[in-house]
Design a protein around this motif. Structure first.
Motif, mmCIF file in Angstrom:
data_model
loop_
_atom_site.group_PDB
_atom_site.id
_atom_site.type_symbol
_atom_site.label_atom_id
_atom_site.label_comp_id
_atom_site.label_asym_id
_atom_site.label_seq_id
_atom_site.Cartn_x
_atom_site.Cartn_y
_atom_site.Cartn_z
ATOM 1 N N MET A 140 -6.040 -1.513 0.250
ATOM 2 C CA MET A 140 -6.221 -1.115 -1.125
ATOM 3 C C MET A 140 -7.516 -0.327 -1.235
ATOM 4 S SD MET A 140 -7.046 -4.932 -2.651
ATOM 5 C CE MET A 140 -6.160 -5.831 -1.397
ATOM 6 N N LYS A 141 -7.496 0.671 -2.108
ATOM 7 C CA LYS A 141 -8.660 1.538 -2.273
ATOM 8 C C LYS A 141 -9.148 1.476 -3.713
ATOM 9 C CE LYS A 141 -7.667 4.899 1.269
ATOM 10 N NZ LYS A 141 -7.596 6.294 1.611
ATOM 11 N N THR A 191 -12.560 0.810 0.645
ATOM 12 C CA THR A 191 -11.243 0.441 1.162
ATOM 13 C C THR A 191 -11.334 -1.002 1.632
ATOM 14 O OG1 THR A 191 -10.885 2.709 1.895
ATOM 15 C CG2 THR A 191 -9.425 1.027 2.803
ATOM 16 N N THR A 218 -12.259 1.372 -10.141
ATOM 17 C CA THR A 218 -10.892 1.677 -10.568
ATOM 18 C C THR A 218 -10.036 1.722 -9.307
ATOM 19 O OG1 THR A 218 -11.331 4.053 -10.458
ATOM 20 C CG2 THR A 218 -11.537 3.020 -12.612
ATOM 21 N N VAL A 219 -8.782 1.352 -9.460
ATOM 22 C CA VAL A 219 -7.864 1.370 -8.323
ATOM 23 C C VAL A 219 -7.546 2.826 -8.009
ATOM 24 C CG1 VAL A 219 -5.585 0.697 -7.476
ATOM 25 C CG2 VAL A 219 -6.910 -0.882 -8.912
ATOM 26 N N LYS A 220 -7.650 3.170 -6.741
ATOM 27 C CA LYS A 220 -7.376 4.529 -6.288
ATOM 28 C C LYS A 220 -6.014 4.544 -5.589
ATOM 29 C CE LYS A 220 -9.340 8.602 -5.357
ATOM 30 N NZ LYS A 220 -9.572 9.562 -6.367
ATOM 31 N N ALA A 221 -5.157 5.425 -6.013
ATOM 32 C CA ALA A 221 -3.801 5.502 -5.415
ATOM 33 C C ALA A 221 -3.851 6.093 -4.031
ATOM 34 C CB ALA A 221 -2.904 6.320 -6.299
#
Length: 65
Positions: free
Chosen positions: A1-2, A40, A62-65
């Motif tokens: 997850m990033k 990451t 914030t969540v990075k796609a």
């Protein structure tokens, strides 16, 4: 997850993020790029838990796609 952490600006910030995530998952592996403002995380936790830990350390990820 990033995650994008725009208010992370130095090695001290990176250490704080690492401590926060490892505090909830000691086995988590992190790769932090301070210049790109990216974190990451390789963890079995759900992204919301990791996000909350980074927020609790005083950052605004914030969540990075």
């Amino acid at each position: 997850m990033k995650f994008e952490v725009l208010d992370m600006s130095c090695g001290g910030c990176a250490n704080a993020v690492t401590r926060a995530v490892n505090g909830i998952d000691p086995a988590a592996k992190l790769n932090i790029d301070v210049d790109a403002k990216l974190v990451t995380v390789d963890s079995t936790l759900v992204p919301d838990r990791v996000l909350a830990a980074i927020e609790a350390a005083g950052f605004h990820p914030t969540v990075k796609a």
